[in-house]
Design an enzyme around this catalytic site. Structure first.
Site, PDB file in Angstrom:
ATOM      1  N   HIS A 210      68.695  49.085  16.955  1.00 27.30           N
ATOM      2  CA  HIS A 210      69.433  49.788  15.898  1.00 27.30           C
ATOM      3  C   HIS A 210      70.323  48.828  15.107  1.00 27.30           C
ATOM      4  O   HIS A 210      70.412  48.906  13.884  1.00 27.30           O
ATOM      5  CB  HIS A 210      70.266  50.897  16.525  1.00 27.30           C
ATOM      6  CG  HIS A 210      70.603  52.011  15.597  1.00 27.30           C
ATOM      7  ND1 HIS A 210      71.045  53.234  16.036  1.00 27.30           N
ATOM      8  CD2 HIS A 210      70.574  52.104  14.243  1.00 27.30           C
ATOM      9  CE1 HIS A 210      71.269  54.031  15.000  1.00 27.30           C
ATOM     10  NE2 HIS A 210      70.992  53.365  13.903  1.00 27.30           N
TER      11      HIS A 210
ATOM     12  N   TYR B 183      72.707  59.365  17.719  1.00 29.70           N
ATOM     13  CA  TYR B 183      72.939  60.534  16.880  1.00 29.70           C
ATOM     14  C   TYR B 183      73.414  61.691  17.747  1.00 29.70           C
ATOM     15  O   TYR B 183      72.655  62.277  18.516  1.00 29.70           O
ATOM     16  CB  TYR B 183      71.673  60.920  16.120  1.00 29.70           C
ATOM     17  CG  TYR B 183      71.159  59.867  15.167  1.00 29.70           C
ATOM     18  CD1 TYR B 183      71.956  58.808  14.736  1.00 29.70           C
ATOM     19  CD2 TYR B 183      69.852  59.933  14.688  1.00 29.70           C
ATOM     20  CE1 TYR B 183      71.474  57.857  13.858  1.00 29.70           C
ATOM     21  CE2 TYR B 183      69.362  58.983  13.813  1.00 29.70           C
ATOM     22  CZ  TYR B 183      70.173  57.944  13.401  1.00 29.70           C
ATOM     23  OH  TYR B 183      69.685  56.990  12.546  1.00 29.70           O
TER      24      TYR B 183
ATOM     25  N   SER C 244      67.715  56.564   3.877  1.00 31.06           N
ATOM     26  CA  SER C 244      68.543  57.004   2.736  1.00 31.06           C
ATOM     27  C   SER C 244      67.855  56.729   1.402  1.00 31.06           C
ATOM     28  O   SER C 244      68.467  56.216   0.458  1.00 31.06           O
ATOM     29  CB  SER C 244      69.916  56.320   2.762  1.00 31.06           C
ATOM     30  OG  SER C 244      70.684  56.791   3.841  1.00 31.06           O
ATOM     31  N   PRO C 245      66.563  57.091   1.274  1.00 30.35           N
ATOM     32  CA  PRO C 245      65.874  56.833   0.004  1.00 30.35           C
ATOM     33  C   PRO C 245      66.343  57.734  -1.118  1.00 30.35           C
ATOM     34  O   PRO C 245      65.970  57.520  -2.276  1.00 30.35           O
ATOM     35  CB  PRO C 245      64.403  57.111   0.359  1.00 30.35           C
ATOM     36  CG  PRO C 245      64.478  58.143   1.440  1.00 30.35           C
ATOM     37  CD  PRO C 245      65.689  57.774   2.249  1.00 30.35           C
ATOM     38  N   LEU C 246      67.173  58.730  -0.792  1.00 24.69           N
ATOM     39  CA  LEU C 246      67.772  59.585  -1.818  1.00 24.69           C
ATOM     40  C   LEU C 246      69.256  59.297  -1.982  1.00 24.69           C
ATOM     41  O   LEU C 246      70.023  60.120  -2.494  1.00 24.69           O
ATOM     42  CB  LEU C 246      67.539  61.062  -1.476  1.00 24.69           C
ATOM     43  CG  LEU C 246      66.063  61.467  -1.409  1.00 24.69           C
ATOM     44  CD1 LEU C 246      65.918  62.934  -1.023  1.00 24.69           C
ATOM     45  CD2 LEU C 246      65.348  61.183  -2.722  1.00 24.69           C
ATOM     46  N   GLY C 247      69.677  58.095  -1.557  1.00 24.15           N
ATOM     47  CA  GLY C 247      71.054  57.660  -1.793  1.00 24.15           C
ATOM     48  C   GLY C 247      72.093  58.580  -1.194  1.00 24.15           C
ATOM     49  O   GLY C 247      73.120  58.846  -1.816  1.00 24.15           O
ATOM     50  N   ARG C 248      71.846  59.052   0.038  1.00 26.22           N
ATOM     51  CA  ARG C 248      72.756  59.982   0.732  1.00 26.22           C
ATOM     52  C   ARG C 248      73.010  61.247  -0.093  1.00 26.22           C
ATOM     53  O   ARG C 248      74.099  61.823  -0.057  1.00 26.22           O
ATOM     54  CB  ARG C 248      74.073  59.304   1.095  1.00 26.22           C
ATOM     55  CG  ARG C 248      73.907  58.044   1.938  1.00 26.22           C
ATOM     56  CD  ARG C 248      75.229  57.601   2.516  1.00 26.22           C
ATOM     57  NE  ARG C 248      75.151  56.262   3.090  1.00 26.22           N
ATOM     58  CZ  ARG C 248      74.673  55.964   4.292  1.00 26.22           C
ATOM     59  NH1 ARG C 248      74.213  56.926   5.064  1.00 26.22           N
ATOM     60  NH2 ARG C 248      74.657  54.710   4.730  1.00 26.22           N
TER      61      ARG C 248
END
Length: 343
Positions: free
Chosen positions: A123, A54, A202-206
């Site tokens: 990763h 990152y 990404s549990p909020l779908g990005r």
């Protein structure tokens, strides 16, 4: 906050994914990022997830600085980081040569300013070497005392089984949300059969599963811009489904994000949610979802809604041709980027 277990590690059921503090979702300031990390600590979050790739290690340095400035709470926090995706100005590649993973770990420890990595992920699996050799090299770091626990990220069911035959795998990280449930077909069942907890990124779908239209705007995010869920073909139906989620959340006096996270945590006591945000208020709202109880009828209604989200998560142009399918491979993950630029 409710606690969950990743092997020997006891952590908050909701962590903080820190990638967006440095890359992928538009510009941010260092002060804003540090404030978000401190807000997460104050809300009971104890798991902070980063990676050496990152922004070429800058994200690890940021996380280390923010936790170091937070006093006792920061010192007690657990940090997960990841090896082997090498990001340079010239491009991105996977390099998980077993003889280089120790160097990756030492560099991460230095950037994080910590004595040990609490959870160290592979990763991505490097297709040039058996996965057993790669996780075996990480297990050597546990024996050395440089790492406390080993995880794997975006593996197939077959690769997960091979990894667990080599060493204790404390977590498998994968994308999972109301808008992306493909992992439920194979990797999640394999993880449960093998006793490996799941960390869902990404549990909020990005940003799709929020009430904020900006969070669904592909023009302000490199990752959304290359995600077919936000393209001109699929954005309409996905936005309609997200707006329906917001309506349901309002019925239960929740934000859309909190409802989406609560649904995910209700999938099992072996699931940890890893949302990311650069805003302290949203970090607090996300953390509060850990205490939301959903009735079976609410879960069923959300399950029905999840079927209305459409599209794959990566476009074919973003990824090289997937490797040949073998018995037991995760069909959904063949379409993802195993070896290139997926976060």
């Amino acid at each position: 906050m409710k606690q969950r277990h990743l092997g020997s590690l006891t952590i908050s059921s909701i962590g903080l994914g820190c990638m967006g503090l440095a890359q992928g979702y538009g510009p941010t300031s260092r002060d804003e990022a540090v404030t978000a990390i401190h807000a997460a600590l104050e809300a009971g979050v104890t798991l902070f997830d980063t990676a050496m790739s990152y922004r070429e290690g800058a994200n690890e340095e940021l996380v280390g600085t923010a936790l170091g400035s937070a006093g006792l709470a920061g010192a007690k926090a657990l940090v997960a980081t990841k090896a082997d995706i090498v990001r340079t100005p010239e491009g991105v590649r996977v390099d998980a040569r077993p003889d280089r993973l120790r160097g990756d770990a030492l560099a991460s420890v230095r950037r994080l300013d910590r004595e040990v990595i609490d959870l160290y992920y592979l990763h991505r699996v490097d297709p040039r070497f058996p996965v057993e050799e790669q996780v075996g090299a990480l297990a050597d770091l546990v024996d050395e005392g440089l790492v406390r626990a080993v995880g794997v990220s975006e593996v197939t069911a077959t690769q997960l089984e091979a990894a667990t035959s080599t060493t204790t795998i404390s977590a498998v990280q994968l994308e999972w949300s109301l808008a992306w449930r493909a992992a439920e077909r194979d990797v999640v069942p394999a993880a449960r059969r093998l006793g490996v907890p799941v960390v869902a990124y990404s549990p909020l779908g990005r940003g799709l599963l929020t009430a904020d239209p900006v969070s669904r705007d592909p023009s302000v995010s490199a990752f959304r811009g290359s995600d077919p869920r936000f393209d001109s073909t699929h954005r309409g139906p996905n936005t309609a489904a997200a707006e329906r989620l917001t309506e349901l959340a309002g019925r239960w006096h929740l934000s859309a994000a909190a409802l989406a996270l609560a649904w995910l945590l209700h999938q099992g006591e072996d699931v940890v949610a890893l949302p990311g945000s650069r805003r302290a208020d949203r970090v607090r709202d996300n953390a509060a979802a850990a205490d939301v109880a959903l009735a079976p009828a609410a879960i069923a209604e959300l399950d029905e809604l999840s079927a209305k989200f459409v599209s794959d998560r990566y476009s074919p142009s973003r990824c090289p041709p997937p490797p040949a399918r073998r018995p037991g491979d995760d069909l959904a993950l063949r379409a993802a980027c195993h070896t290139t630029i997926a976060p």
